[in-house]
Design a protein around this motif. Sequence first.
Motif, PDB file in Angstrom:
ATOM      1  N   PHE A 150      33.417-100.154 -14.215  1.00 58.97           N
ATOM      2  CA  PHE A 150      33.322-101.359 -15.032  1.00 58.97           C
ATOM      3  C   PHE A 150      33.060-102.566 -14.131  1.00 58.97           C
ATOM      4  O   PHE A 150      33.583-102.650 -13.017  1.00 58.97           O
ATOM      5  N   PHE A 151      32.227-103.495 -14.636  1.00 56.19           N
ATOM      6  CA  PHE A 151      31.793-104.637 -13.844  1.00 56.19           C
ATOM      7  C   PHE A 151      31.991-105.934 -14.631  1.00 56.19           C
ATOM      8  O   PHE A 151      31.966-105.928 -15.864  1.00 56.19           O
ATOM      9  N   ASP A 152      32.161-107.030 -13.886  1.00 57.11           N
ATOM     10  CA  ASP A 152      32.227-108.360 -14.486  1.00 57.11           C
ATOM     11  C   ASP A 152      30.930-109.101 -14.190  1.00 57.11           C
ATOM     12  O   ASP A 152      30.529-109.215 -13.015  1.00 57.11           O
ATOM     13  N   ILE A 153      30.298-109.626 -15.251  1.00 50.79           N
ATOM     14  CA  ILE A 153      28.982-110.261 -15.114  1.00 50.79           C
ATOM     15  C   ILE A 153      29.023-111.669 -15.691  1.00 50.79           C
ATOM     16  O   ILE A 153      29.604-111.899 -16.757  1.00 50.79           O
ATOM     17  N   ASP A 154      28.402-112.592 -14.973  1.00 57.68           N
ATOM     18  CA  ASP A 154      28.195-113.948 -15.476  1.00 57.68           C
ATOM     19  C   ASP A 154      26.696-114.200 -15.561  1.00 57.68           C
ATOM     20  O   ASP A 154      25.993-114.082 -14.543  1.00 57.68           O
ATOM     21  N   LEU A 155      26.214-114.536 -16.756  1.00 53.78           N
ATOM     22  CA  LEU A 155      24.807-114.847 -16.976  1.00 53.78           C
ATOM     23  C   LEU A 155      24.679-116.304 -17.402  1.00 53.78           C
ATOM     24  O   LEU A 155      25.320-116.724 -18.376  1.00 53.78           O
ATOM     25  N   LYS A 156      23.881-117.067 -16.674  1.00 46.90           N
ATOM     26  CA  LYS A 156      23.556-118.433 -17.072  1.00 46.90           C
ATOM     27  C   LYS A 156      22.042-118.576 -17.051  1.00 46.90           C
ATOM     28  O   LYS A 156      21.400-118.247 -16.046  1.00 46.90           O
ATOM     29  N   TYR A 157      21.497-119.071 -18.153  1.00 43.43           N
ATOM     30  CA  TYR A 157      20.058-119.346 -18.196  1.00 43.43           C
ATOM     31  C   TYR A 157      19.859-120.674 -18.909  1.00 43.43           C
ATOM     32  O   TYR A 157      20.171-120.812 -20.090  1.00 43.43           O
ATOM     33  N   ILE A 158      19.384-121.653 -18.158  1.00 47.81           N
ATOM     34  CA  ILE A 158      19.142-122.997 -18.686  1.00 47.81           C
ATOM     35  C   ILE A 158      17.674-123.309 -18.470  1.00 47.81           C
ATOM     36  O   ILE A 158      17.187-123.289 -17.335  1.00 47.81           O
ATOM     37  N   THR A 159      16.955-123.541 -19.540  1.00 50.46           N
ATOM     38  CA  THR A 159      15.538-123.877 -19.441  1.00 50.46           C
ATOM     39  C   THR A 159      15.296-125.076 -20.351  1.00 50.46           C
ATOM     40  O   THR A 159      15.233-124.962 -21.571  1.00 50.46           O
ATOM     41  N   SER A 160      15.272-126.259 -19.764  1.00 47.01           N
ATOM     42  CA  SER A 160      15.269-127.489 -20.558  1.00 47.01           C
ATOM     43  C   SER A 160      13.966-127.643 -21.331  1.00 47.01           C
ATOM     44  O   SER A 160      12.885-127.357 -20.828  1.00 47.01           O
ATOM     45  N   ARG A 161      14.081-128.111 -22.553  1.00 45.72           N
ATOM     46  CA  ARG A 161      12.940-128.278 -23.449  1.00 45.72           C
ATOM     47  C   ARG A 161      12.913-129.703 -23.993  1.00 45.72           C
ATOM     48  O   ARG A 161      13.948-130.318 -24.221  1.00 45.72           O
ATOM     49  N   GLY A 162      11.706-130.202 -24.223  1.00 47.54           N
ATOM     50  CA  GLY A 162      11.533-131.549 -24.762  1.00 47.54           C
ATOM     51  C   GLY A 162      11.691-131.592 -26.272  1.00 47.54           C
ATOM     52  O   GLY A 162      11.960-130.572 -26.926  1.00 47.54           O
ATOM     53  N   LYS A 163      11.469-132.774 -26.834  1.00 50.05           N
ATOM     54  CA  LYS A 163      11.665-132.977 -28.273  1.00 50.05           C
ATOM     55  C   LYS A 163      10.693-132.157 -29.114  1.00 50.05           C
ATOM     56  O   LYS A 163      10.978-131.823 -30.270  1.00 50.05           O
ATOM     57  N   TRP A 164       9.530-131.810 -28.518  1.00 49.99           N
ATOM     58  CA  TRP A 164       8.535-131.030 -29.246  1.00 49.99           C
ATOM     59  C   TRP A 164       9.112-129.704 -29.740  1.00 49.99           C
ATOM     60  O   TRP A 164       8.735-129.206 -30.814  1.00 49.99           O
ATOM     61  N   TYR A 165      10.033-129.138 -28.940  1.00 48.77           N
ATOM     62  CA  TYR A 165      10.554-127.799 -29.209  1.00 48.77           C
ATOM     63  C   TYR A 165      11.153-127.710 -30.611  1.00 48.77           C
ATOM     64  O   TYR A 165      10.920-126.750 -31.350  1.00 48.77           O
ATOM     65  N   PHE A 166      11.908-128.749 -30.989  1.00 51.30           N
ATOM     66  CA  PHE A 166      12.648-128.698 -32.255  1.00 51.30           C
ATOM     67  C   PHE A 166      11.777-129.077 -33.452  1.00 51.30           C
ATOM     68  O   PHE A 166      12.209-128.952 -34.598  1.00 51.30           O
ATOM     69  N   LYS A 167      10.557-129.516 -33.196  1.00 52.82           N
ATOM     70  CA  LYS A 167       9.605-129.747 -34.283  1.00 52.82           C
ATOM     71  C   LYS A 167       8.646-128.571 -34.450  1.00 52.82           C
ATOM     72  O   LYS A 167       7.855-128.544 -35.382  1.00 52.82           O
ATOM     73  N   SER A 168       8.733-127.624 -33.528  1.00 49.31           N
ATOM     74  CA  SER A 168       7.881-126.440 -33.593  1.00 49.31           C
ATOM     75  C   SER A 168       8.638-125.297 -34.261  1.00 49.31           C
ATOM     76  O   SER A 168       9.834-125.401 -34.547  1.00 49.31           O
ATOM     77  N   TRP A 169       7.948-124.188 -34.477  1.00 48.67           N
ATOM     78  CA  TRP A 169       8.588-123.008 -35.065  1.00 48.67           C
ATOM     79  C   TRP A 169       9.722-122.502 -34.184  1.00 48.67           C
ATOM     80  O   TRP A 169      10.674-121.901 -34.679  1.00 48.67           O
ATOM     81  N   LYS A 170       9.663-122.769 -32.883  1.00 57.57           N
ATOM     82  CA  LYS A 170      10.708-122.292 -31.980  1.00 57.57           C
ATOM     83  C   LYS A 170      12.078-122.892 -32.313  1.00 57.57           C
ATOM     84  O   LYS A 170      13.114-122.270 -32.093  1.00 57.57           O
ATOM     85  N   GLY A 171      12.080-124.126 -32.823  1.00 55.31           N
ATOM     86  CA  GLY A 171      13.325-124.792 -33.154  1.00 55.31           C
ATOM     87  C   GLY A 171      13.882-124.442 -34.519  1.00 55.31           C
ATOM     88  O   GLY A 171      14.961-124.902 -34.893  1.00 55.31           O
TER      89      GLY A 171
END
Length: 293
Positions: A150-171
């Motif tokens: 058994f293992f302990d894992i820490d995953l962090k993924y931060i990929t900053s997005r602009g305001k466009w993201y939340f007006k697109s289908w992705k948001g």
Amino acid sequence: MKRFALIGAAGFVAERHIRAIKETRNELVCAMDTFDVMGRMDSYFPEAEFVTSEKELVQFLQLAKERAEPVDYISICSPNFLHIKHIDLALKNGCNVICEKPLVIHSADLDKIKEWEADSGKKVYTVLQLRYHPTILRLKEEIEQSDKDFFDIDLKYITSRGKWYFKSWKGDVSKSGGIATNIGIHFFDMLTWIFGDVQQNKIMHSEDTKTSGELILKKARVNWFLSLDYNDLPEAATHAGKRTYRSIKIDGNEIEFSDGFTDLHTETYWQILAGNGFGVEDAKGSIDLTENI
């Protein structure tokens, strides 16, 4: 040489597919996108037909068949919520499919795809490129040979997005599946591939720009954090002018796999064309998980 068509040719990830078709010495004969400024085609397949609607694409596929020059594969790079529709279109027109992640947003659609594969005699593949990353392959081998259970894992993924993201289908969660699907699915697939199926799934925090939780896998506990917020980047990253940060630690040891991504779509295509590749069952675990999240 295989003949390809591609749906969603203007999107960010599409160029990786177009390049993979070129580098595996195959031919893109038709590209489709509702966005009609497609200068990138000139660098790869300037002679390819270009259409802006599904109706035109179907007409092209039918005409190609009549001329005894059928399209062998359709690569799908359209928005997530359209994948199921475009997989159906491809199979109904006698084409195999290579679909960008996520194969679908909802697990129930996977059963439909399996039925369509059986009816058409064609195959649907998805892109799980981290499974071809040399560092990840070495990690999988090390875990399989380890004496630890058994293992302990820490995953962090931060990929900053602009305001466009939340007006697109992705948001729009109904169209993209949300953060876990959009930016997390490859990491969840990789971790479950190496450390086993999900035993427990707990969400610690969830909002539009970030989410976190704890997974208990067969062989690991995973604390994970995914964010689109620039303010979550560590100071070292912002000082270096970076807008993305990824980190996976296993028992406190960092796994570095930032390099080596460039050719993974091409490797995916080579594997599929050689009769290998990942299909519906391979995609199921991570889609079940992200839908649940």
